[in-house]
Design a protein around this motif. Structure first.
Motif, PDB file in Angstrom:
ATOM      1  N   ILE A   1       0.951  -1.371   0.086  1.00 31.59           N
ATOM      2  CA  ILE A   1      -0.321   0.080  -0.094  1.00 31.59           C
ATOM      3  C   ILE A   1       0.896   1.087   0.003  1.00 31.59           C
ATOM      4  N   LYS A   2       2.210   1.019   0.284  1.00 31.41           N
ATOM      5  CA  LYS A   2       2.827   2.286   0.226  1.00 31.41           C
ATOM      6  C   LYS A   2       4.359   1.821  -0.041  1.00 31.41           C
ATOM      7  N   SER A   3       4.981   2.596  -0.761  1.00 32.10           N
ATOM      8  CA  SER A   3       6.475   2.186  -1.214  1.00 32.10           C
ATOM      9  C   SER A   3       7.259   3.576  -1.221  1.00 32.10           C
ATOM     10  N   ASN A   4       8.359   3.425  -1.029  1.00 37.04           N
ATOM     11  CA  ASN A   4       9.383   4.819  -1.146  1.00 37.04           C
ATOM     12  C   ASN A   4      10.810   4.171  -1.511  1.00 37.04           C
ATOM     13  N   CYS A   5      11.492   4.967  -2.316  1.00 35.45           N
ATOM     14  CA  CYS A   5      12.858   4.612  -2.727  1.00 35.45           C
ATOM     15  C   CYS A   5      13.799   5.985  -2.840  1.00 35.45           C
ATOM     16  N   GLU A   6      14.850   6.115  -2.329  1.00 35.91           N
ATOM     17  CA  GLU A   6      15.785   7.289  -2.381  1.00 35.91           C
ATOM     18  C   GLU A   6      16.951   6.573  -3.122  1.00 35.91           C
ATOM     19  N   HIS A   7      17.411   7.154  -4.035  1.00 35.36           N
ATOM     20  CA  HIS A   7      18.546   6.742  -4.710  1.00 35.36           C
ATOM     21  C   HIS A   7      19.728   7.779  -4.291  1.00 35.36           C
ATOM     22  N   LYS A   8      20.791   7.006  -3.996  1.00 34.58           N
ATOM     23  CA  LYS A   8      22.285   7.778  -3.644  1.00 34.58           C
ATOM     24  C   LYS A   8      23.288   7.795  -4.867  1.00 34.58           C
ATOM     25  N   LEU A   9      23.187   6.312  -5.424  1.00 33.67           N
ATOM     26  CA  LEU A   9      24.283   6.111  -6.556  1.00 33.67           C
ATOM     27  C   LEU A   9      23.586   5.321  -7.697  1.00 33.67           C
ATOM     28  N   PRO A  10      24.076   5.399  -8.838  1.00 37.78           N
ATOM     29  CA  PRO A  10      23.524   4.615 -10.097  1.00 37.78           C
ATOM     30  C   PRO A  10      23.998   3.132  -9.921  1.00 37.78           C
ATOM     31  N   LEU A  11      23.487   2.172 -10.258  1.00 35.41           N
ATOM     32  CA  LEU A  11      23.773   0.729 -10.616  1.00 35.41           C
ATOM     33  C   LEU A  11      23.866   0.940 -12.217  1.00 35.41           C
ATOM     34  N   GLN A  12      24.887  -0.074 -12.775  1.00 34.53           N
ATOM     35  CA  GLN A  12      25.010   0.006 -14.182  1.00 34.53           C
ATOM     36  C   GLN A  12      24.902  -1.508 -14.541  1.00 34.53           C
ATOM     37  N   TYR A  13      24.876  -1.698 -15.917  1.00 35.28           N
ATOM     38  CA  TYR A  13      24.908  -3.137 -16.383  1.00 35.28           C
ATOM     39  C   TYR A  13      26.038  -3.796 -16.031  1.00 35.28           C
ATOM     40  N   GLY A  14      25.892  -4.995 -15.314  1.00 40.11           N
ATOM     41  CA  GLY A  14      27.088  -5.913 -14.811  1.00 40.11           C
ATOM     42  C   GLY A  14      27.189  -5.802 -13.579  1.00 40.11           C
ATOM     43  N   ASP A  15      26.878  -4.707 -12.870  1.00 39.25           N
ATOM     44  CA  ASP A  15      27.042  -4.531 -11.226  1.00 39.25           C
ATOM     45  C   ASP A  15      26.632  -5.633 -10.640  1.00 39.25           C
ATOM     46  N   THR A  16      27.511  -6.112  -9.654  1.00 40.99           N
ATOM     47  CA  THR A  16      26.978  -7.145  -8.670  1.00 40.99           C
ATOM     48  C   THR A  16      26.608  -6.357  -7.390  1.00 40.99           C
ATOM     49  N   PHE A  17      25.630  -6.467  -6.507  1.00 40.40           N
ATOM     50  CA  PHE A  17      25.049  -5.739  -5.713  1.00 40.40           C
ATOM     51  C   PHE A  17      24.370  -6.543  -4.423  1.00 40.40           C
ATOM     52  N   GLU A  18      24.314  -5.942  -3.477  1.00 35.75           N
ATOM     53  CA  GLU A  18      23.331  -6.620  -2.263  1.00 35.75           C
ATOM     54  C   GLU A  18      22.284  -6.059  -1.753  1.00 35.75           C
TER      55      GLU A  18
END
Length: 139
Positions: free
Chosen positions: A62-79
């Motif tokens: 019913i609610k979502s929010n998202c705050e971006h700090k840095l971009p992810l790019q194609y091929g990046d591995t992340f957690e």
């Protein structure tokens, strides 16, 4: 209510189809990463979507929010680190942190409620959910 929170962490890799023409992850895909983290959390901690279905319940966001700090790019591995935050109300509150190389990429939160088989809002926490919270030492 307990101040304890439960966490999980999942590793993912940016796929080509998740990027815009500049090979940067399109912003809407971060909510999908949150979903991957939430599903992993629920499986790890024994409260999956299949458990909800077994009790004839749905748990829409019913609610979502998202705050971006840095971009992810194609091929990046992340957690994706997913945390469950217990509240007194009959709802599920999760927070998310996405990291790449220990750098914070994104933070967010989702809130879900319980709907019964008639699609009516369930105002009192279902017994199985309270049992799960007790088992996890959250209440």
């Amino acid at each position: 209510m307990s101040s304890k929170s439960l966490k999980s962490r999942i590793q993912l890799k940016v796929r080509f189809n998740e990027c815009d023409p500049l090979q940067i992850v399109w912003h809407g895909n971060y909510l999908k990463y949150f979903e991957d983290g939430r599903e992993d959390f629920c499986i790890q901690h024994g409260i999956s979507y299949l458990d909800m279905k077994e009790y004839d319940l749905a748990t829409p966001i019913i609610k979502s929010n998202c705050e971006h700090k840095l971009p992810l790019q194609y091929g990046d591995t992340f957690e994706v680190e997913t945390s469950f935050h217990p509240v007194d109300a009959a709802k599920l509150v999760f927070t998310y942190k996405i990291f790449k190389d220990d750098k914070l990429v994104c933070i967010g939160e989702t809130t879900q409620v319980f709907l019964n088989e008639s699609q009516e809002l369930v105002l009192i926490a279902p017994p199985f959910f309270l049992d799960w919270k007790k088992k996890m030492d959250l209440i």
